[in-house]
Design a protein around this motif. Structure first.
Motif, PDB file in Angstrom:
ATOM      1  N   GLY A 470       0.815  -1.206   0.000  1.00  0.00           N
ATOM      2  CA  GLY A 470       0.000   0.000   0.000  1.00  0.00           C
ATOM      3  C   GLY A 470       0.848   1.256   0.000  1.00  0.00           C
ATOM      4  N   SER A 516      -4.756  -7.483  -4.080  1.00  0.00           N
ATOM      5  CA  SER A 516      -4.418  -6.163  -3.534  1.00  0.00           C
ATOM      6  C   SER A 516      -3.491  -5.402  -4.469  1.00  0.00           C
ATOM      7  N   PRO A 577     -14.133   4.769   0.689  1.00  0.00           N
ATOM      8  CA  PRO A 577     -12.757   4.337   0.427  1.00  0.00           C
ATOM      9  C   PRO A 577     -12.572   3.981  -1.050  1.00  0.00           C
ATOM     10  N   SER A 580      -8.552  -0.506  -0.491  1.00  0.00           N
ATOM     11  CA  SER A 580      -8.092  -0.899   0.834  1.00  0.00           C
ATOM     12  C   SER A 580      -7.463  -2.270   0.755  1.00  0.00           C
ATOM     13  N   THR A 581      -6.336  -2.435   1.451  1.00  0.00           N
ATOM     14  CA  THR A 581      -5.687  -3.743   1.454  1.00  0.00           C
ATOM     15  C   THR A 581      -6.379  -4.724   2.389  1.00  0.00           C
ATOM     16  N   GLU A 582      -7.135  -4.207   3.349  1.00  0.00           N
ATOM     17  CA  GLU A 582      -7.932  -5.049   4.249  1.00  0.00           C
ATOM     18  C   GLU A 582      -9.317  -4.425   4.340  1.00  0.00           C
ATOM     19  N   GLU A 583     -10.223  -5.070   5.021  1.00  0.00           N
ATOM     20  CA  GLU A 583     -11.561  -4.520   5.181  1.00  0.00           C
ATOM     21  C   GLU A 583     -11.490  -3.293   6.091  1.00  0.00           C
ATOM     22  N   PRO A 584     -11.803  -2.093   5.583  1.00  0.00           N
ATOM     23  CA  PRO A 584     -11.678  -0.903   6.427  1.00  0.00           C
ATOM     24  C   PRO A 584     -12.752  -0.870   7.513  1.00  0.00           C
ATOM     25  N   SER A 590      -8.713   1.598  12.879  1.00  0.00           N
ATOM     26  CA  SER A 590      -8.791   0.319  12.170  1.00  0.00           C
ATOM     27  C   SER A 590      -7.634  -0.553  12.594  1.00  0.00           C
ATOM     28  N   THR A 595      -5.654   2.054   3.623  1.00  0.00           N
ATOM     29  CA  THR A 595      -6.886   2.456   2.955  1.00  0.00           C
ATOM     30  C   THR A 595      -6.702   3.854   2.382  1.00  0.00           C
ATOM     31  N   TRP A 597      -8.766   7.085   0.969  1.00  0.00           N
ATOM     32  CA  TRP A 597     -10.085   7.714   1.044  1.00  0.00           C
ATOM     33  C   TRP A 597     -10.130   8.953   0.162  1.00  0.00           C
TER      34      TRP A 597
END
Length: 605
Positions: A470, A516, A577, A580-584, A590, A595, A597
């Motif tokens: 990211g 990702s 967003p 995002s590399t993961e669920e924000p 977080s 992420t 935005w």
């Protein structure tokens, strides 16, 4: 207060009216201060032929919490450095601060971290806006044709799924031969597209008696073990048919000891190529770091430069023409080229090489490898940028390294340290300041390469790997992905990182990380702020890096966390967003991840 209250300037379009000014021009530069910051007067301090001069700034606009100052910067010298003097109060109670590219200081510091603006020609847009994918040909893919080629006498043959020999003391390390070839690369360009890359960079394709081919035996043809000239031409056509670019890899510092130039020089002391190397009185010669298979070239000799780097008949020029049509070069050990003891013609070589490349292809890209401080080698008229180990890799490695990682440090006697966010921010700022905005944006953000440990091994965890990716795609600079990073390949050092791509074992791939990479590349392409925007820090703590990428066409906030943390109060209104590399979980609170935005209510400008 958030870091958004700090005075700010960078080299992006919001702050510099002309990123690529002509010599002698007058450029408007802008500074943002906060309404609560009691700044009463601002000056631009630059130098006129090394003599300090001050140019006053005016309040151009007050918008929301921002006060915008503007002043005119004369571009008297090809590379103009400048800083801002901020003052308030009068007499002996007057307060003064400097704003430099490394941040605000309250003492009179050296010019090393000044902002820089250059009138030299800009790097090509495709090099700055693209995503680079690095291929190590011997380990990337084998075409069916590879099976019909005999293993050379110098090589130790290996099956595709064999373990890689990588220890420095293992004689197999440089000669273990897996037989990947260029048609194998062509067959897997769909995968490169899936990653989101637009620039294909291969390590050398010239013949050399090693698996890495940095010990070239000629520059006049492609290694037959890779498929020869015809295979390279096919690769070039396939890459360009997709609208992509192709970068070659050229070792200007040395050849192999089997190179035709060196053979001639050894055989005859009166040979025309004898002076192209650094021979001693007794037939000994200089080599790269004491490796006698890599004799060092002498760029003080005009005939060598004509053969290698200067003019239409040089190696640099010939490969940029059809049928190969290379779009530019990555220059191996560019930092050492033309340097030996009291000899230093490095800048002359860089300038000559770039002139040659651009004479053949006006938008040619030239990137110099440099694994520490490249700042004095990036004035703007030679290398466009560098493989940014110091300014990107080391700070990111330091922030995310697993304390128990077996990864070996790249050129250091001790492991990569683990540091908190403030130290990482300072490192990024200082290196960006030393290189200058334009060179930083043209340099490669690398998480690893064929010369270093793999990022997955450094960080030890898929989530932390994606945090690193990211940052690679959201900080200023050009992402360079070493083939296999996107699927989670490992390696404790460079030679171990050169593992084969497991094409026939997709069950071993980290498909989440691959997704990702693709999403990050797509976001960077879609949002100009991630390619051309400034860098303004919003919040930094040990476990979080939050920054704005500001651009007139839109601003984004990047939230990167290496660990979960509490909510942070930032004076921003955010949209959905973008990636995002993961669920924000939320914009400011977080778990680990990155992420991006959209900023709905941008800071006024």
């Amino acid at each position: 207060m958030s870091l958004l209250h700090e005075p700010h300037h960078d080299g992006s379009p919001l702050y510099v009216a002309d990123e690529h000014p002509r010599p002698g021009s007058l450029v408007t530069v802008r500074l943002r201060t906060h309404a609560d910051d009691p700044v009463e007067a601002v000056w631009i301090r630059t130098t006129y032929d090394a003599e300090p001069v001050f140019h006053p700034c005016r309040v151009e606009e007050r918008a929301g919490d921002s006060v915008w100052w503007a002043g005119e910067l004369p571009l008297h010298n090809p590379v103009t450095h400048y800083r801002f003097l901020l003052a308030h109060g009068t007499g002996r109670d007057a307060a003064q601060r400097w704003l430099t590219a490394a941040g605000v200081i309250e003492h009179d510091g050296p010019d090393a971290f000044d902002f820089r603006l250059t009138s030299h020609d800009a790097p090509p847009d495709w090099g700055r806006d693209g995503v680079v994918y690095q291929v190590f040909p011997d380990r990337f893919a084998r075409s069916a044709a590879a099976d019909s080629r005999a293993t050379p006498d110098w090589a130790v043959p290996a099956q595709w799924d064999d373990e890689v020999a990588f220890e420095p003391g293992d004689p197999r390390t440089p000669i273990q031969f897996f037989g990947g070839d260029l048609d194998g690369v062509v067959e897997h360009l769909d995968h490169v597209a899936q990653v989101g890359a637009t620039i294909l960079y291969t390590t050398p394709v010239f013949p050399g008696e090693s698996n890495h081919r940095y010990n070239a035996s000629t520059f006049d043809g492609v290694d037959p073990l890779l498929g020869g000239d015809e295979a390279y031409a096919r690769l070039s056509r396939a890459v360009h048919a997709r609208g992509w670019r192709l970068l070659g890899d050229l070792t200007t510092n040395h050849t192999g000891d089997t190179h035709e130039w060196f053979h001639l020089a050894v055989a005859d002391e009166d040979a025309p190529t004898r002076s192209w190397y650094h021979f001693g009185a007794h037939g000994d010669y200089e080599s790269w770091m004491g490796h006698h298979t890599l004799p060092k070239l002498n760029h003080a000799v005009a005939e060598l430069r004509a053969a290698m780097t200067e003019g239409p008949d040089s190696v640099v020029a010939r490969w940029l023409r059809p049928p190969f049509g290379v779009d530019g070069w990555r220059i191996d050990v560019a930092n050492m080229t033309g340097r030996l003891a009291d000899l230093d013609v490095n800048h002359a070589v860089a300038r000559g090489l770039r002139r040659t490349a651009q004479a053949e292809r006006p938008d040619a890209l030239v990137i110099g490898e440099h694994n520490h401080d490249a700042s004095t080698d990036l004035p703007g008229d030679g290398w466009h940028g560098t493989m940014n180990y110091s300014g990107f890799s080391w700070p990111v490695w330091s922030w995310l390294r697993d304390p128990d990682s077996p990864a070996r440090p790249f050129g250091r006697p001790v492991p990569v340290p683990r540091r908190g966010g403030p130290a990482v921010r300072r490192s990024l700022d200082e290196w960006g300041g030393r290189y200058g905005w334009r060179a930083t944006c043209a340099s490669w953000n690398i998480l690893g390469s064929h010369d270093s440990a793999r990022i997955r091994t450094v960080v030890g965890d898929p989530v932390q790997h994606r945090v690193a990716a990211g940052l690679q795609f959201t900080l200023p600079g050009v992402p360079m992905v070493f083939a296999g990073d996107e699927i989670g390949l490992e390696g404790v050092l460079g030679e171990d990182a050169r593992r084969t791509m497991p094409w026939d074992r997709p069950e071993t791939w980290d498909h989440t990380t691959l997704t990702s990479y693709a999403a990050l590349a797509a976001a960077r392409t879609a949002h100009v702020a991630l390619r051309r925007g400034g860098l303004r820090w919003a919040h930094v703590d040990d476990d979080a890096l939050m920054f704005l990428r500001e651009h007139p066409q839109g601003t984004v906030l990047v939230v990167a966390r290496r660990a979960a943390g509490p909510a942070v109060d930032l004076p921003l209104v955010l949209g959905e967003p973008l990636v995002s590399t993961e669920e924000p979980v939320g914009p400011f609170a977080s778990g680990p991840g990155v992420t991006v935005w959209a900023v709905v209510e941008e800071p006024e400008h």
